[in-house]
Design an enzyme around this catalytic site. Structure first.
Site, short mmCIF file in Angstrom:
data_model
loop_
_atom_site.label_atom_id
_atom_site.label_comp_id
_atom_site.label_asym_id
_atom_site.label_seq_id
_atom_site.Cartn_x
_atom_site.Cartn_y
_atom_site.Cartn_z
N CYS B 100 0.86 -1.19 0.00
CA CYS B 100 0.00 0.00 0.00
C CYS B 100 0.89 1.24 0.00
CB CYS B 100 -0.89 -0.01 1.24
SG CYS B 100 -1.79 1.53 1.49
N CYS B 104 -3.45 7.52 -1.63
CA CYS B 104 -4.76 7.60 -2.31
C CYS B 104 -5.84 8.23 -1.44
CB CYS B 104 -5.24 6.21 -2.71
SG CYS B 104 -3.99 5.26 -3.54
N THR B 191 -4.35 5.05 7.38
CA THR B 191 -3.31 4.63 6.45
C THR B 191 -2.37 5.80 6.13
OG1 THR B 191 -4.76 2.99 5.47
CG2 THR B 191 -2.93 3.74 4.11
N GLU B 257 -0.76 1.65 9.31
CA GLU B 257 -1.96 2.29 9.84
C GLU B 257 -1.67 2.74 11.27
OE1 GLU B 257 -2.46 -0.46 7.79
OE2 GLU B 257 -3.42 0.78 6.26
N HIS B 292 -12.79 5.87 -3.14
CA HIS B 292 -11.82 4.96 -2.53
C HIS B 292 -12.08 3.51 -2.97
CE1 HIS B 292 -8.36 4.90 -0.14
NE2 HIS B 292 -8.84 4.17 0.85
N TYR B 296 -9.29 0.86 -5.19
CA TYR B 296 -8.87 -0.54 -4.95
C TYR B 296 -8.82 -1.35 -6.24
CZ TYR B 296 -9.00 -0.19 0.16
OH TYR B 296 -8.74 0.12 1.48
N CYS B 299 -4.94 -0.29 -7.13
CA CYS B 299 -3.81 -0.67 -6.26
C CYS B 299 -3.77 -2.17 -5.99
CB CYS B 299 -3.83 0.13 -4.97
SG CYS B 299 -5.20 -0.23 -3.86
N GLU B 447 -7.23 -5.38 4.52
CA GLU B 447 -7.62 -4.07 4.02
C GLU B 447 -8.54 -4.22 2.80
OE1 GLU B 447 -4.73 -0.57 3.61
OE2 GLU B 447 -5.25 -1.03 1.53
#
Lengths: 96, 483
Positions: B100, B104, B191, B257, B292, B296, B299, B447
């Site tokens: 990650c 973003c 994050t 996180e 968001h 995903y 990513c 996640e």
């Protein structure tokens, strides 16, 4: 003459046919809706798209009228409007 | 400046005065801390690739405010092409970091806050959008990393914010004065929090009238007085303290996180973007979550590319690459991974303009994208473990491999095909371990399940956006049923 252009209608969130009928009824005498391709651009046009994607909102379509009211699903000119009030809002914008 | 170099980014973090706790100790130098550093490297990659002509088409954009070249992470999407490029950029970064890269959330937050504050100001006569644009100009000019902070701890899920035994379980205003507001509460699962320059706080859910104090959005420097970070643990994280490289699996990159605690944090009015307008809190959550969930599709596909590659290399090193079932499993992994990506691209291509001019994704397709993400990475991980073999979890340590006495035994008995060194075999198996159950599994698995909203949150949105009435009409028409 008021231009009328529809999207293809694959995923309508609103009843486009019923909406256009309501708009026609609300317009004063002398205002007429047309889907015929104009020789010269319409002064005003209604671009009626069934969903927020508004896929008919393309540059080549936009040249058909000088000024547009964009219906994209539940929104008129990007503002959410309850379906029962949509015709009234569009008719108001056309007469401005 | 407009584009920071990776070195300038690292230096800018060193100048910050974070209050961070990790394993019971305050961290004075997060940039060089062995557990935190790999996550900083991942964010740094967003600056590195933006400088590279080979990637600038995806990594940079032209600011609609200034006309300057800016990092895409600071950009408001001006077209569906921008939305598509965002997903492609995220896939690229997932591929380059195998983890990650954290930036973003800020990009998704600015895009959501832009359109919502614009619409709020139009309806209510507030001045939030001007404040937001002022912040955005600074963010673009200084190429800032911003942490979009949404998730509150939430306490008892059966109770609303104002009904909680402890009111601080949701972020809320405790004082308003002429200068600004005072805020208390916390944001969980943040994050990239300690790799960020600023935070952009948003409400965690649609608030009702009785929860007006919780309908809150603001920006603040990430190291503002009154913010404490409690760094989250990850599976196998202490391997980074052992002074080894192979056993870490991905020694250079990672994610993180943290719990972000606001202890009477003061926010001047100039930095407040929503304060009590509860009727707009749900819209902000819906749009941020939508962006968001689109993210995903990029990513996770990028990290999936690395895992599929690792599984294929493991098969090569095991001498199993030609087995038909191995080939078929790699095809299945690719099919699943590309399906994730396809939804990310689809919700972008089907995006539309909002009143502020910023483009929003197709919310139905973005939610379908994320719903797939809650499932497919688990299956891809299962197949990777299947292909890699049990050795990925029973392998001897790097220190044993390098041991003067037993090293030769490890070398001899953990050998696969003769042309590949045992060290190389260990490296690829440790990478599979890292992605499926080590530190990177935080990003790739759990996640994928809960980030950007748990599966049920997407199902609610799918129900809302699915246009079931239209489908009923279609069926009635085909069946000859008259209304």
């Amino acid at each position: 003459m008021i231009g009328l252009k529809y999207c293809g209608g694959c995923n309508p969130f609103i009843d486009r046919t019923a909406l256009v009928q309501k708009i026609e009824k609300l317009l004063p005498q002398g205002f007429k809706l047309s889907t015929d391709k104009p020789m010269i651009p319409w002064e005003k046009g209604i671009l009626i798209c069934g969903c927020p994607v508004a896929c008919a909102n393309r540059p080549e379509v936009k040249t058909l009228a000088r000024q547009w009211v964009l219906i994209s699903g539940p929104m008129i000119d990007f503002e959410k409007v309850p379906e029962e009030k949509m015709a009234e809002v569009v008719a108001g914008k056309i007469q401005l | 400046m407009a584009l920071k170099t990776p070195e300038q980014y690292e230096e800018s973090l060193r100048k910050m005065n974070f209050k961070i706790y990790l394993m019971g100790e305050q961290v004075k130098n997060p940039v060089d801390h062995p557990i935190i550093r790999p996550s900083m490297n991942s964010v740094k990659m967003t600056y590195t690739l933006a400088q590279d002509p080979k990637h600038e088409d995806l990594m940079t954009a032209t600011s609609h405010l200034t006309g300057k070249k800016i990092n895409r992470f600071c950009h408001l999407h001006q077209s569906t092409e921008d939305l598509v490029k965002k997903v492609k950029m995220q896939r690229l970064l997932g591929q380059q970091t195998g983890s990650c890269f954290q930036r973003c959330v800020g990009m998704d937050a600015i895009n959501a806050v832009d359109s919502v504050t614009f619409e709020m100001d139009q309806k209510l006569g507030t001045q939030y959008h001007d404040r937001f644009i002022k912040f955005l100009r600074m963010m673009q000019e200084e190429d800032l990393t911003v942490d979009g902070a949404m998730t509150d701890p939430k306490g008892d899920r059966s109770l609303s914010p104002s009904q909680q035994a402890d009111p601080d379980l949701y972020v809320h205003v405790v004082e308003k004065n002429e200068q600004g507001i005072v805020v208390r509460g916390a944001k969980a699962h943040q994050t990239g929090a300690v790799n960020s320059h600023w935070i952009l706080v948003m409400p965690t859910m649609a608030m009702r009238k009785e929860d007006t104090d919780y309908a809150l959005s603001f920006v603040a420097p990430a190291d503002a007085k009154g913010i404490t970070y409690i760094y989250g643990r990850q599976s196998c994280d202490t391997r980074k303290l052992e002074g080894v490289e192979i056993d870490v699996g991905n020694a250079r990159f990672g994610g993180h996180e943290a719990l972000m605690v606001f202890d009477d944090l003061f926010i001047p009015w100039e930095q407040v973007l929503m304060c009590g307008e509860h009727e707009y809190s749900g819209l902000l959550v819906e749009r941020f979550a939508g962006y968001h969930r689109q993210s995903y599709g990029g990513c996770k596909a990028g990290v999936g590319d690395v895992l599929i590659g690792a599984a294929a290399v493991a098969a090569d090193y095991n001498g199993a690459a030609k087995a038909s079932h191995i080939k078929d499993k790699l095809i299945e992994m690719t099919h699943l991974n590309e399906t994730l990506y396809a939804c990310g691209i689809a919700c972008s291509a089907e995006g539309h303009k909002t009143a502020s001019g910023t483009y929003l994704i197709n919310l139905l397709l973005a939610n379908v994208c994320k719903q797939n993400v809650t499932r497919f990475p688990y299956e891809i991980a299962r197949l990777a473990e299947d292909i890699a073999g049990g050795l990925m979890v029973t392998l001897a340590s790097e220190k044993d491999l390098c041991h003067p006495k037993i090293g030769k035994m490890v070398e001899k008995y953990f050998k696969g095909v003769a042309s590949i060194s045992t060290e190389e075999r260990c490296r690829i198996l440790r990478l599979v371990e890292n992605l499926t159950l080590g530190t990177s599994a935080v990003g790739y698995r759990t996640e994928s399940m809960h980030g950007a909203g748990s599966p049920q949150a997407q199902r609610i949105m799918i129900a809302r956006q699915g246009n079931l009435e239209h489908k009923k009409k279609l069926a009635k028409n085909i069946a000859g049923i008259k209304e």
